[in-house]
Design a protein around this motif. Structure first.
Motif, PDB file in Angstrom:
ATOM      1  N   ASP A  98       0.818  -1.213   0.000  1.00 18.88           N
ATOM      2  CA  ASP A  98       0.000   0.000   0.000  1.00 18.88           C
ATOM      3  C   ASP A  98       0.848   1.257   0.000  1.00 18.88           C
ATOM      4  OD1 ASP A  98      -2.772  -1.192   0.576  1.00 18.88           O
ATOM      5  OD2 ASP A  98      -1.489  -2.091   2.114  1.00 18.88           O
ATOM      6  N   VAL A  99       1.985   1.178   0.696  1.00 25.09           N
ATOM      7  CA  VAL A  99       2.845   2.344   0.883  1.00 25.09           C
ATOM      8  C   VAL A  99       4.286   1.919   0.626  1.00 25.09           C
ATOM      9  CG1 VAL A  99       3.618   4.112   2.511  1.00 25.09           C
ATOM     10  CG2 VAL A  99       1.271   3.243   2.664  1.00 25.09           C
ATOM     11  N   ILE A 100       4.948   2.640  -0.283  1.00 29.39           N
ATOM     12  CA  ILE A 100       6.350   2.366  -0.611  1.00 29.39           C
ATOM     13  C   ILE A 100       7.193   3.370   0.179  1.00 29.39           C
ATOM     14  CG2 ILE A 100       8.047   2.381  -2.487  1.00 29.39           C
ATOM     15  CD1 ILE A 100       5.905   0.281  -2.965  1.00 29.39           C
ATOM     16  N   ALA A 101       8.162   2.866   0.921  1.00 32.64           N
ATOM     17  CA  ALA A 101       8.934   3.757   1.787  1.00 32.64           C
ATOM     18  C   ALA A 101      10.423   3.694   1.462  1.00 32.64           C
ATOM     19  CB  ALA A 101       8.691   3.387   3.257  1.00 32.64           C
ATOM     20  N   MET A 151      17.933   7.255   0.758  1.00 31.83           N
ATOM     21  CA  MET A 151      18.494   8.612   0.713  1.00 31.83           C
ATOM     22  C   MET A 151      19.241   8.954  -0.576  1.00 31.83           C
ATOM     23  SD  MET A 151      17.324  10.316   3.226  1.00 31.83           S
ATOM     24  CE  MET A 151      18.311  11.774   3.603  1.00 31.83           C
ATOM     25  N   MET A 152      18.959   8.240  -1.685  1.00 29.05           N
ATOM     26  CA  MET A 152      19.522   8.678  -2.966  1.00 29.05           C
ATOM     27  C   MET A 152      18.762   9.930  -3.422  1.00 29.05           C
ATOM     28  SD  MET A 152      21.906   6.520  -3.579  1.00 29.05           S
ATOM     29  CE  MET A 152      22.144   5.890  -1.913  1.00 29.05           C
ATOM     30  N   ASP A 153      19.436  10.804  -4.166  1.00 31.73           N
ATOM     31  CA  ASP A 153      18.766  11.999  -4.696  1.00 31.73           C
ATOM     32  C   ASP A 153      17.798  11.613  -5.812  1.00 31.73           C
ATOM     33  OD1 ASP A 153      20.176  13.702  -3.012  1.00 31.73           O
ATOM     34  OD2 ASP A 153      21.807  13.975  -4.456  1.00 31.73           O
ATOM     35  N   GLY A 154      16.631  12.213  -5.808  1.00 24.18           N
ATOM     36  CA  GLY A 154      15.689  12.051  -6.920  1.00 24.18           C
ATOM     37  C   GLY A 154      14.908  10.761  -6.920  1.00 24.18           C
ATOM     38  N   ARG A 155      15.032   9.964  -5.853  1.00 19.64           N
ATOM     39  CA  ARG A 155      14.367   8.650  -5.933  1.00 19.64           C
ATOM     40  C   ARG A 155      12.868   8.755  -5.755  1.00 19.64           C
ATOM     41  NH1 ARG A 155      14.424  10.267  -0.371  1.00 19.64           N
ATOM     42  NH2 ARG A 155      14.621   8.458   0.985  1.00 19.64           N
ATOM     43  N   VAL A 156      12.388   9.730  -5.012  1.00 17.55           N
ATOM     44  CA  VAL A 156      10.937   9.828  -4.812  1.00 17.55           C
ATOM     45  C   VAL A 156      10.239  10.124  -6.144  1.00 17.55           C
ATOM     46  CG1 VAL A 156       9.083  11.152  -3.716  1.00 17.55           C
ATOM     47  CG2 VAL A 156      11.062  10.424  -2.368  1.00 17.55           C
ATOM     48  N   GLY A 157      10.785  11.096  -6.881  1.00 16.81           N
ATOM     49  CA  GLY A 157      10.191  11.442  -8.173  1.00 16.81           C
ATOM     50  C   GLY A 157      10.257  10.284  -9.157  1.00 16.81           C
ATOM     51  N   ALA A 194       8.257   8.993   2.245  1.00 12.12           N
ATOM     52  CA  ALA A 194       9.684   9.238   2.015  1.00 12.12           C
ATOM     53  C   ALA A 194      10.439   9.333   3.335  1.00 12.12           C
ATOM     54  CB  ALA A 194       9.856  10.533   1.237  1.00 12.12           C
ATOM     55  N   TYR A 195      11.538   8.590   3.425  1.00  9.01           N
ATOM     56  CA  TYR A 195      12.471   8.832   4.521  1.00  9.01           C
ATOM     57  C   TYR A 195      13.191  10.122   4.133  1.00  9.01           C
ATOM     58  CZ  TYR A 195      12.134   4.030   6.468  1.00  9.01           C
ATOM     59  OH  TYR A 195      11.723   2.848   7.042  1.00  9.01           O
ATOM     60  N   THR A 196      12.637  11.244   4.573  1.00 10.83           N
ATOM     61  CA  THR A 196      13.092  12.555   4.126  1.00 10.83           C
ATOM     62  C   THR A 196      14.357  12.987   4.854  1.00 10.83           C
ATOM     63  OG1 THR A 196      10.868  13.238   3.555  1.00 10.83           O
ATOM     64  CG2 THR A 196      12.428  14.994   4.129  1.00 10.83           C
ATOM     65  N   ALA A 197      14.296  12.930   6.176  1.00  8.77           N
ATOM     66  CA  ALA A 197      15.442  13.310   6.998  1.00  8.77           C
ATOM     67  C   ALA A 197      15.897  12.067   7.742  1.00  8.77           C
ATOM     68  CB  ALA A 197      15.052  14.414   7.967  1.00  8.77           C
ATOM     69  N   LEU A 212      12.124  18.994  -1.504  1.00  2.20           N
ATOM     70  CA  LEU A 212      12.343  18.152  -2.684  1.00  2.20           C
ATOM     71  C   LEU A 212      11.373  16.971  -2.701  1.00  2.20           C
ATOM     72  CD1 LEU A 212      16.254  18.134  -2.742  1.00  2.20           C
ATOM     73  CD2 LEU A 212      14.731  19.125  -4.477  1.00  2.20           C
ATOM     74  N   ASP A 213      11.267  16.282  -1.574  1.00  5.18           N
ATOM     75  CA  ASP A 213      10.389  15.101  -1.542  1.00  5.18           C
ATOM     76  C   ASP A 213       8.939  15.495  -1.817  1.00  5.18           C
ATOM     77  OD1 ASP A 213      12.547  13.518  -1.046  1.00  5.18           O
ATOM     78  OD2 ASP A 213      12.101  13.135   1.061  1.00  5.18           O
ATOM     79  N   GLU A 214       8.553  16.640  -1.277  1.00  6.40           N
ATOM     80  CA  GLU A 214       7.194  17.114  -1.493  1.00  6.40           C
ATOM     81  C   GLU A 214       6.978  17.416  -2.979  1.00  6.40           C
ATOM     82  OE1 GLU A 214       6.082  19.803   1.623  1.00  6.40           O
ATOM     83  OE2 GLU A 214       4.159  20.241   0.685  1.00  6.40           O
ATOM     84  N   ALA A 215       7.933  18.110  -3.583  1.00  6.96           N
ATOM     85  CA  ALA A 215       7.814  18.455  -5.003  1.00  6.96           C
ATOM     86  C   ALA A 215       7.831  17.204  -5.874  1.00  6.96           C
ATOM     87  CB  ALA A 215       8.948  19.400  -5.399  1.00  6.96           C
ATOM     88  N   GLU A 216       8.539  16.180  -5.422  1.00  9.19           N
ATOM     89  CA  GLU A 216       8.650  14.947  -6.213  1.00  9.19           C
ATOM     90  C   GLU A 216       7.448  14.021  -6.034  1.00  9.19           C
ATOM     91  OE1 GLU A 216      12.499  12.982  -5.705  1.00  9.19           O
ATOM     92  OE2 GLU A 216      13.482  14.927  -5.615  1.00  9.19           O
ATOM     93  N   GLY A 217       6.529  14.403  -5.144  1.00  9.46           N
ATOM     94  CA  GLY A 217       5.297  13.620  -5.048  1.00  9.46           C
ATOM     95  C   GLY A 217       5.158  12.735  -3.831  1.00  9.46           C
ATOM     96  N   ALA A 218       5.948  12.975  -2.791  1.00 13.70           N
ATOM     97  CA  ALA A 218       5.798  12.173  -1.572  1.00 13.70           C
ATOM     98  C   ALA A 218       4.438  12.448  -0.927  1.00 13.70           C
ATOM     99  CB  ALA A 218       6.912  12.495  -0.576  1.00 13.70           C
TER     100      ALA A 218
END
Ligand code: PBG
Length: 332
Positions: A166-169, A173-179, A197-200, A242-248
């Motif tokens: 249901d939820v991919i987590a 911490m690679m750059d750009g992975r959420v998008g 997203a594991y953001t921080a 970034l994570d928010e902009a990428e769609g988290a």
């Protein structure tokens, strides 16, 4: 000596004078509906205790179903899966991470058959599958390759989505992975699958017991070129944007207890729900003191989780989730 009278207009204690008033003015509450139970699973028989996490085991698939049954029975409706993978299946690029017949897809299927409405959160990162024990692919010179890793993470996420997650987590911490994962999911028709997203995620020594549980410690080097420096807070705001902009769909702070200021910062800088992960080392500290009789387990655990919620977390991942559910249900 005569007693001096203080002429105080304000006496905050009046709002604490009875249980009824305290209950009425309480600012933060939490129940099992806010908790996620992380579970370790292996592909063999029987439960393998984790030395530094008394009360937690690497579960067999059957054992995991029994754990979920207990947790679900006391209102914990979200679980996070972490597989312990046989060394023989590990390789430098983590190919087992997207095997449709692998351990995680099989576990998801069994859980979904039994509890269709259970929220299943799956970890996206290569460390359980990598012969190098890193979250990403390691180049010959020791660097962790970003874009090459993201490609594999997308395959892993798709494999989990196909199995019914249901939820991919992503915890890598690679750059750009959420998008990239969002796009891969949408392209394959999984627009309803969420991303937590594991953001921080900090390069923390508090993950030690977890790495023992999964036998996933890095073979060389450390994780400081991708996980965040524990000294930094502003950087968490940048990662969140970034994570928010990428769609988290949700942002996570990890560990939780030593990083409550970061939980609060993200709460103030984002409208997304915030999750916080009370990690293995935080569990180990509480458990060790409780086992020695130095702390009252129920009260310190409850207080630690309340603190995380008060800082601004909506959702808390904790190895105590089932236990807390039982306490609140009056079962233990
Ligand atoms: C790895 C991962 C880790 C944890 C969750 N996912 C460990 C690490 O980054 O080395 C730690 C959780 C815990 O300590 O409870 N992708």
């Amino acid at each position: 000596m005569t007693q001096r009278r203080l002429f105080l207009r304000e006496r905050p204690r009046r709002n604490r004078k009875s249980a009824a008033i305290r209950d009425a003015v309480r600012e933060t509450a939490f129940g099992p509906e806010h908790l996620v139970l992380p579970l370790f699973v292996h592909d063999g028989d029987g439960e393998i205790p984790i030395g530094s996490m008394p009360g937690c085991s690497r579960c067999s698939v059957a054992g995991l179903l029994a754990e979920v049954e207990r947790a679900h029975g006391v209102g914990v409706r979200m679980v996070a899966l972490f597989p312990a993978i046989d060394d023989a299946l590990k390789d430098p690029t983590g190919t087992e991470s997207y095997n449709d017949d692998g351990l995680v897809p099989r576990v998801i299927e069994q859980l979904k058959n039994r509890w269709p409405e259970l929220m299943i959160i799956t970890d996206v990162a290569l460390d359980p599958y990598s012969s190098d024990g890193h979250d990403g692919i390691v180049a010959p010179d020791g660097r962790i390759l970003n874009d090459e890793t993201v490609e594999v993470l997308c395959r892993q996420a798709l494999c989990q989505a196909r199995a019914g997650a249901d939820v991919i987590a992503p915890s890598d911490m690679m750059d750009g992975r959420v998008g990239a994962i969002r796009e891969a999911l949408d392209d394959e028709g999984f627009s309803e699958v969420s991303i937590l997203a594991y953001t921080a995620k900090y390069a923390s020594a508090f993950y030690g017991p977890f790495r023992e549980a999964l036998d996933s410690a890095p073979k060389s080097g450390d994780k400081k070129t991708y996980q965040m420096d524990p000294a930094n807070a502003r950087e968490a705001i940048r990662e969140a944007a970034l994570d928010e902009a990428e769609g988290a769909d949700m942002l996570m702070v990890k560990p939780a207890g030593p990083y409550l200021d970061v939980v609060r910062l993200l709460r103030e800088h984002s409208t997304l729900p915030i999750a916080a992960y009370q990690v293995s080392g935080e569990y180990a500290m509480l458990k060790a003191a409780a086992l020695r009789g130095w702390l009252d387990e129920r009260r310190v655990v409850t207080e630690s989780l309340l603190g995380i919620r008060r800082a601004g977390a909506d959702v808390v991942l904790t190895y105590y989730a089932r236990q807390v559910g039982e306490w609140l249900a009056g079962e233990a």
